[in-house]
Design a protein around this motif. Structure first.
Motif, short mmCIF file in Angstrom:
data_model
loop_
_atom_site.label_atom_id
_atom_site.label_comp_id
_atom_site.label_asym_id
_atom_site.label_seq_id
_atom_site.Cartn_x
_atom_site.Cartn_y
_atom_site.Cartn_z
N ASN A 24 0.80 -1.22 0.00
CA ASN A 24 0.00 0.00 0.00
C ASN A 24 0.84 1.27 0.00
OD1 ASN A 24 -2.53 -1.31 0.04
ND2 ASN A 24 -2.32 -1.70 2.22
N ILE A 25 2.14 1.15 -0.01
CA ILE A 25 3.00 2.32 -0.02
C ILE A 25 2.84 3.07 -1.34
CG2 ILE A 25 5.38 3.10 0.03
CD1 ILE A 25 4.28 2.13 2.69
N THR A 26 2.72 4.38 -1.26
CA THR A 26 2.50 5.21 -2.46
C THR A 26 3.67 6.17 -2.65
OG1 THR A 26 1.37 6.97 -1.27
CG2 THR A 26 0.03 5.11 -2.02
N ASP A 27 3.66 6.88 -3.77
CA ASP A 27 4.68 7.87 -4.04
C ASP A 27 4.74 8.94 -2.96
OD1 ASP A 27 5.55 6.74 -6.45
OD2 ASP A 27 4.03 7.80 -7.61
N SER A 28 3.58 9.36 -2.44
CA SER A 28 3.58 10.41 -1.43
C SER A 28 4.35 9.98 -0.19
CB SER A 28 2.14 10.78 -1.06
OG SER A 28 1.45 9.68 -0.49
N SER A 29 4.28 8.69 0.14
CA SER A 29 5.02 8.17 1.28
C SER A 29 6.53 8.26 1.05
CB SER A 29 4.64 6.71 1.53
OG SER A 29 3.25 6.56 1.64
N VAL A 30 6.98 7.80 -0.11
CA VAL A 30 8.40 7.82 -0.42
C VAL A 30 8.92 9.26 -0.51
CG1 VAL A 30 10.16 7.15 -2.09
CG2 VAL A 30 8.26 5.61 -1.59
N ILE A 31 8.12 10.15 -1.05
CA ILE A 31 8.53 11.55 -1.15
C ILE A 31 8.77 12.13 0.24
CG2 ILE A 31 7.72 13.86 -1.79
CD1 ILE A 31 6.25 12.47 -4.17
N CYS A 32 7.85 11.88 1.16
CA CYS A 32 8.00 12.40 2.53
C CYS A 32 9.18 11.73 3.24
CB CYS A 32 6.72 12.19 3.32
SG CYS A 32 5.37 13.23 2.76
N PHE A 33 9.33 10.43 3.03
CA PHE A 33 10.45 9.71 3.60
C PHE A 33 11.76 10.33 3.13
CE2 PHE A 33 11.46 5.51 5.47
CZ PHE A 33 12.84 5.57 5.37
N SER A 34 11.85 10.57 1.83
CA SER A 34 13.05 11.14 1.24
C SER A 34 13.37 12.51 1.81
CB SER A 34 12.86 11.23 -0.28
OG SER A 34 13.88 11.96 -0.88
N MET A 35 12.36 13.33 2.01
CA MET A 35 12.57 14.69 2.50
C MET A 35 13.01 14.73 3.96
SD MET A 35 9.27 16.52 0.73
CE MET A 35 9.54 18.05 1.63
N ASN A 36 12.57 13.73 4.75
CA ASN A 36 12.81 13.78 6.19
C ASN A 36 13.92 12.87 6.67
OD1 ASN A 36 10.57 15.54 7.57
ND2 ASN A 36 9.57 14.44 5.91
N CYS A 37 14.56 12.17 5.77
CA CYS A 37 15.64 11.26 6.17
C CYS A 37 16.87 11.58 5.32
CB CYS A 37 15.19 9.81 5.97
SG CYS A 37 16.12 8.62 6.93
N PRO A 38 17.58 12.64 5.65
CA PRO A 38 18.66 13.13 4.78
C PRO A 38 19.86 12.20 4.67
CG PRO A 38 18.64 14.31 6.87
CD PRO A 38 17.39 13.50 6.83
N ASN A 39 20.00 11.26 5.61
CA ASN A 39 21.15 10.36 5.57
C ASN A 39 20.85 9.02 4.90
OD1 ASN A 39 22.88 12.15 7.02
ND2 ASN A 39 21.78 11.61 8.88
N LEU A 40 19.67 8.91 4.33
CA LEU A 40 19.24 7.64 3.76
C LEU A 40 20.13 7.22 2.59
CD1 LEU A 40 17.04 5.45 3.79
CD2 LEU A 40 15.79 6.83 2.13
N ALA A 41 20.76 6.05 2.72
CA ALA A 41 21.65 5.55 1.67
C ALA A 41 21.16 4.25 1.07
CB ALA A 41 23.06 5.35 2.23
N ASN A 42 20.44 3.44 1.85
CA ASN A 42 19.97 2.14 1.37
C ASN A 42 18.46 2.07 1.55
OD1 ASN A 42 22.69 1.36 1.08
ND2 ASN A 42 22.78 0.84 3.24
N LEU A 43 17.75 1.72 0.48
CA LEU A 43 16.30 1.71 0.55
C LEU A 43 15.74 0.51 -0.20
CD1 LEU A 43 13.70 3.17 1.38
CD2 LEU A 43 13.85 4.49 -0.73
N GLY A 44 14.89 -0.26 0.50
CA GLY A 44 14.24 -1.42 -0.11
C GLY A 44 12.76 -1.15 -0.32
N LEU A 45 12.33 -1.19 -1.56
CA LEU A 45 10.93 -0.92 -1.90
C LEU A 45 10.35 -2.04 -2.75
CD1 LEU A 45 11.33 2.86 -2.74
CD2 LEU A 45 10.20 1.92 -0.73
N SER A 46 10.89 -3.24 -2.62
CA SER A 46 10.41 -4.36 -3.43
C SER A 46 8.94 -4.65 -3.14
CB SER A 46 11.24 -5.61 -3.13
OG SER A 46 12.59 -5.39 -3.45
#
Length: 386
Positions: free
Chosen positions: A266-288
């Motif tokens: 159920n994860i949508t683009d809006s979720s990933v966009i917010c995640f991206s904006m609020n987690c500046p150190n994010l280097a590894n991401l699993g969205l399978s």
């Protein structure tokens, strides 16, 4: 034998028997043959020089041998007793009594360990930084709380499969979590209460594994967003954080961090966009298997994680297209990209990307035009790029 050869032999013998040359010992290769007398010999020979000892898998080792070891090797800093199943609380009592410089302790699969061990470690090993007590079912909330209160430098805590813990394991000790950087609670009983308490104190947390913790909801992600802004890894091969959550996109606000793992359909683009904006150190991401995602998610990651993104897993994301893949070529640190079963990503686009970024490990699969007569199990097909 001439005098020179004899002197050389004596020199090598002296060096071999000198404890100062044996500061680190790993007996894993000889685990079936390591008995108590071997450990006694190491303790006598190395004494205070020994800093690191791995007894991983040495199931013949028991408390009596370790009693002598802890007394003679009080300067030990790293000790692995992984799968030493004869070890009990008595060994940890002796570690706390003698080994005050201990930094790393691995008790993985030491199933006889109880809260008494953690109390002894908390009392005597106050410099401890890393502890692994995976699958120690007899450890309870109280043991973890005593450990956190007594070991103020603890930065890595591995609790995989500790079924004696409840959802309130961190309740009342939030202020003792400030040094915690890595936490693994794979297959523990974790709810929103657990994560909320964690997020209130572990503000420096970088890696979190909540695999098989399927009772957490969106409230957990919101708590992590507010309290744990230093998260670096969100799911990789080691599943540092793998959240299968009951996700409600309507609950998401722009200021909230969302931590999404594999199979969260159920994860949508809006979720990933917010995640991206609020987690500046994010280097590894699993969205399978996040089947609702589109190229807009990649656009957001490019905008916010372009310079640090290293691993991106997009298996079974059917709405990701060639255009989205093309955007990723500008990420200088990208080293792995998973695109298995992304139906809208073409073979030509993958080949083009690989030629532009030959240093990136791209995992993709394209079915052969004509199925082979006898197909083996697993993903097949010809080379991605000829």
């Amino acid at each position: 034998m001439d005098n020179n050869k004899l002197n050389r032999k004596r020199l090598w013998s002296s060096l071999a028997l000198d404890g100062i040359n044996w500061q680190s010992i790993d007996l894993f290769t000889f685990q079936k043959h390591v008995k108590s007398n071997v450990l006694d010999g190491i303790a006598r020979r190395c004494g205070g020089f020994l800093k690191e000892l791995s007894l991983k898998g040495c199931e013949n080792i028991h408390d009596s041998a370790l009693r002598s070891f802890t007394a003679k090797c009080a300067n030990i800093e790293y000790l692995s007793l992984h799968k030493c199943k004869r070890v009990t609380d008595t060994t940890c009592d002796n570690l706390g009594r003698h080994c005050h410089k201990l930094l790393t302790l691995n008790l993985d699969n030491c199933t006889a360990i109880t809260d008494r061990s953690l109390r002894s470690i908390a009392d005597g090993c106050r410099m401890l930084e890393t502890l692994n007590i995976s699958w120690c079912d007899n450890v309870t909330d109280r043991g973890i709380q005593m450990l956190l209160q007594g070991c103020p430098l603890l930065s890595t805590l591995i609790l995989k499969g500790c079924e004696g813990l409840t959802e309130r394991v961190f309740e009342g000790v939030e202020s003792n979590l400030k040094e915690l950087r890595v936490l693994n609670m794979h297959q523990c009983y974790v709810t929103d209460i657990t994560v909320t308490c964690l997020a209130e104190g572990a503000h420096n947390l970088q890696s979190l594994n909540l695999a098989n913790c399927n009772l957490i909801s969106d409230a957990s992600l919101q708590a992590l967003a507010k309290g744990c802004k230093q998260l670096v890894s969100v799911h990789n091969h080691d599943s540092l954080i793998e959240m299968c959550v009951k996700f409600d996109p309507d609950m998401l606000h722009d200021s909230d961090l969302t931590a999404d793992g594999r199979d969260c359909i159920n994860i949508t683009d809006s979720s990933v966009i917010c995640f991206s904006m609020n987690c500046p150190n994010l280097a590894n991401l699993g969205l399978s298997h996040c089947e609702l995602l589109t190229d807009a998610s990649i656009t957001a990651l490019i905008a916010n994680q372009r310079e640090i993104l290293e691993v991106l897993e997009l298996d079974n994301c059917p709405n990701i297209s060639d255009a989205g893949l093309s955007q990723l070529k500008v990420c200088p640190k990208l080293r792995r990209l998973d695109l298995y079963d992304c139906q809208n990503v073409s073979k030509d686009a993958v080949c083009r990307f690989r030629s532009q970024r030959p240093g990136v490990e791209v995992h993709a699969y394209f079915a052969p035009l004509t199925p082979p007569a006898a197909a083996a199990h697993g993903r097949q097909g010809g080379p991605i790029c000829r």
